[in-house]
Design a protein around this motif. Structure first.
Motif, PDB file in Angstrom:
ATOM      1  N   GLU A   4       0.848  -1.193   0.000  1.00  0.00           N
ATOM      2  CA  GLU A   4       0.000   0.000   0.000  1.00  0.00           C
ATOM      3  C   GLU A   4       0.885   1.246   0.000  1.00  0.00           C
ATOM      4  O   GLU A   4       1.798   1.359   0.823  1.00  0.00           O
ATOM      5  N   ARG A   5       0.584   2.163  -0.888  1.00  0.00           N
ATOM      6  CA  ARG A   5       1.333   3.418  -0.946  1.00  0.00           C
ATOM      7  C   ARG A   5       1.060   4.226   0.317  1.00  0.00           C
ATOM      8  O   ARG A   5      -0.074   4.349   0.771  1.00  0.00           O
ATOM      9  N   LEU A   6       2.127   4.779   0.877  1.00  0.00           N
ATOM     10  CA  LEU A   6       2.011   5.594   2.079  1.00  0.00           C
ATOM     11  C   LEU A   6       1.501   6.991   1.736  1.00  0.00           C
ATOM     12  O   LEU A   6       1.771   7.512   0.653  1.00  0.00           O
ATOM     13  N   THR A   7       0.794   7.604   2.686  1.00  0.00           N
ATOM     14  CA  THR A   7       0.360   8.991   2.516  1.00  0.00           C
ATOM     15  C   THR A   7       1.545   9.921   2.760  1.00  0.00           C
ATOM     16  O   THR A   7       2.571   9.509   3.318  1.00  0.00           O
ATOM     17  N   GLN A   8       1.416  11.172   2.395  1.00  0.00           N
ATOM     18  CA  GLN A   8       2.488  12.141   2.627  1.00  0.00           C
ATOM     19  C   GLN A   8       2.794  12.275   4.123  1.00  0.00           C
ATOM     20  O   GLN A   8       3.953  12.404   4.510  1.00  0.00           O
ATOM     21  N   ASP A   9       1.760  12.228   4.965  1.00  0.00           N
ATOM     22  CA  ASP A   9       1.974  12.308   6.412  1.00  0.00           C
ATOM     23  C   ASP A   9       2.734  11.092   6.929  1.00  0.00           C
ATOM     24  O   ASP A   9       3.620  11.219   7.782  1.00  0.00           O
ATOM     25  N   GLU A  10       2.401   9.918   6.420  1.00  0.00           N
ATOM     26  CA  GLU A  10       3.111   8.700   6.824  1.00  0.00           C
ATOM     27  C   GLU A  10       4.567   8.746   6.376  1.00  0.00           C
ATOM     28  O   GLU A  10       5.472   8.353   7.126  1.00  0.00           O
ATOM     29  N   ILE A  11       4.799   9.243   5.171  1.00  0.00           N
ATOM     30  CA  ILE A  11       6.166   9.377   4.661  1.00  0.00           C
ATOM     31  C   ILE A  11       6.951  10.345   5.535  1.00  0.00           C
ATOM     32  O   ILE A  11       8.097  10.066   5.916  1.00  0.00           O
ATOM     33  N   GLU A  26       8.970  13.111  -4.824  1.00  0.00           N
ATOM     34  CA  GLU A  26       7.759  12.745  -4.083  1.00  0.00           C
ATOM     35  C   GLU A  26       7.421  11.258  -4.092  1.00  0.00           C
ATOM     36  O   GLU A  26       6.380  10.857  -3.589  1.00  0.00           O
ATOM     37  N   LYS A  27       8.310  10.427  -4.657  1.00  0.00           N
ATOM     38  CA  LYS A  27       8.019   8.993  -4.652  1.00  0.00           C
ATOM     39  C   LYS A  27       9.254   8.121  -4.466  1.00  0.00           C
ATOM     40  O   LYS A  27       9.179   6.910  -4.570  1.00  0.00           O
ATOM     41  N   LYS A  71      18.712   4.416  -4.041  1.00  0.00           N
ATOM     42  CA  LYS A  71      17.437   5.098  -4.294  1.00  0.00           C
ATOM     43  C   LYS A  71      16.366   4.019  -4.416  1.00  0.00           C
ATOM     44  O   LYS A  71      16.543   3.063  -5.170  1.00  0.00           O
ATOM     45  N   ILE A  72      15.257   4.184  -3.669  1.00  0.00           N
ATOM     46  CA  ILE A  72      14.259   3.117  -3.631  1.00  0.00           C
ATOM     47  C   ILE A  72      12.836   3.672  -3.649  1.00  0.00           C
ATOM     48  O   ILE A  72      12.577   4.760  -3.135  1.00  0.00           O
ATOM     49  N   SER A  73      11.960   2.920  -4.293  1.00  0.00           N
ATOM     50  CA  SER A  73      10.534   3.217  -4.363  1.00  0.00           C
ATOM     51  C   SER A  73       9.824   1.906  -4.716  1.00  0.00           C
ATOM     52  O   SER A  73      10.478   0.918  -5.042  1.00  0.00           O
ATOM     53  N   SER A  74       8.520   1.899  -4.638  1.00  0.00           N
ATOM     54  CA  SER A  74       7.739   0.709  -4.996  1.00  0.00           C
ATOM     55  C   SER A  74       6.989   0.973  -6.294  1.00  0.00           C
ATOM     56  O   SER A  74       6.032   1.757  -6.321  1.00  0.00           O
ATOM     57  N   TRP A  75       7.424   0.328  -7.360  1.00  0.00           N
ATOM     58  CA  TRP A  75       6.822   0.542  -8.674  1.00  0.00           C
ATOM     59  C   TRP A  75       5.343   0.209  -8.684  1.00  0.00           C
ATOM     60  O   TRP A  75       4.520   0.967  -9.188  1.00  0.00           O
ATOM     61  N   ASN A  76       4.990  -0.938  -8.133  1.00  0.00           N
ATOM     62  CA  ASN A  76       3.590  -1.383  -8.181  1.00  0.00           C
ATOM     63  C   ASN A  76       2.663  -0.456  -7.405  1.00  0.00           C
ATOM     64  O   ASN A  76       1.502  -0.307  -7.777  1.00  0.00           O
ATOM     65  N   ALA A  77       3.162   0.149  -6.344  1.00  0.00           N
ATOM     66  CA  ALA A  77       2.340   1.061  -5.543  1.00  0.00           C
ATOM     67  C   ALA A  77       2.422   2.498  -6.063  1.00  0.00           C
ATOM     68  O   ALA A  77       1.725   3.377  -5.579  1.00  0.00           O
ATOM     69  N   ARG A  78       3.298   2.719  -7.029  1.00  0.00           N
ATOM     70  CA  ARG A  78       3.515   4.064  -7.594  1.00  0.00           C
ATOM     71  C   ARG A  78       3.918   5.076  -6.530  1.00  0.00           C
ATOM     72  O   ARG A  78       3.458   6.216  -6.513  1.00  0.00           O
ATOM     73  N   GLY A  79       4.762   4.627  -5.624  1.00  0.00           N
ATOM     74  CA  GLY A  79       5.244   5.509  -4.554  1.00  0.00           C
ATOM     75  C   GLY A  79       5.903   4.691  -3.463  1.00  0.00           C
ATOM     76  O   GLY A  79       6.307   3.550  -3.670  1.00  0.00           O
TER      77      GLY A  79
END
Length: 102
Positions: A4-11, A26-27, A71-79
């Motif tokens: 699940e993609r995190l919200t800006q507050d969670e990030i 931003e991602k 550098k890391i992000s989750s492609w499937n979650a788009r963030g």
């Protein structure tokens, strides 16, 4: 496992817990690790690669002599997801172990 993609507050909260990591575009989160010598950095990259393969979640890694950028992000979650920050903590642990081992 569904990520699940995190919200800006969670990030923001997770970045407060992981102060060496910076948000970009931003991602993505990124951190630069500095080592005493080239082979120390390569040992770190090998540990990052193994942990990433086990999690089936792969970061971008840049090797610039004694400076390693991850550098890391989750492609499937788009963030960003919890998994990104979990791996970031593992990478930080590897860094601390290697930094004091050599």
């Amino acid at each position: 496992m569904k990520l699940e993609r995190l919200t800006q507050d969670e990030i923001k909260k997770k970045l407060e817990e992981n102060k060496n990591w910076k948000l970009t575009d931003e991602k993505w989160i990124i951190r630069k690790y500095r080592f005493r010598d080239y082979l120390q950095g390569i040992e770190f990259v090998n540990q990052v690669a193994k942990a990433s393969e086990e999690a089936n979640h792969h970061p971008f890694i840049s090797i610039d002599y004694k400076l390693i950028s991850v550098k890391i992000s989750s492609w499937n979650a788009r963030g960003l997801t919890d998994l990104d920050f979990e791996l970031a903590r593992k990478y930080d642990e590897f860094y601390e172990q290697i930094k004091y081992h050599f």
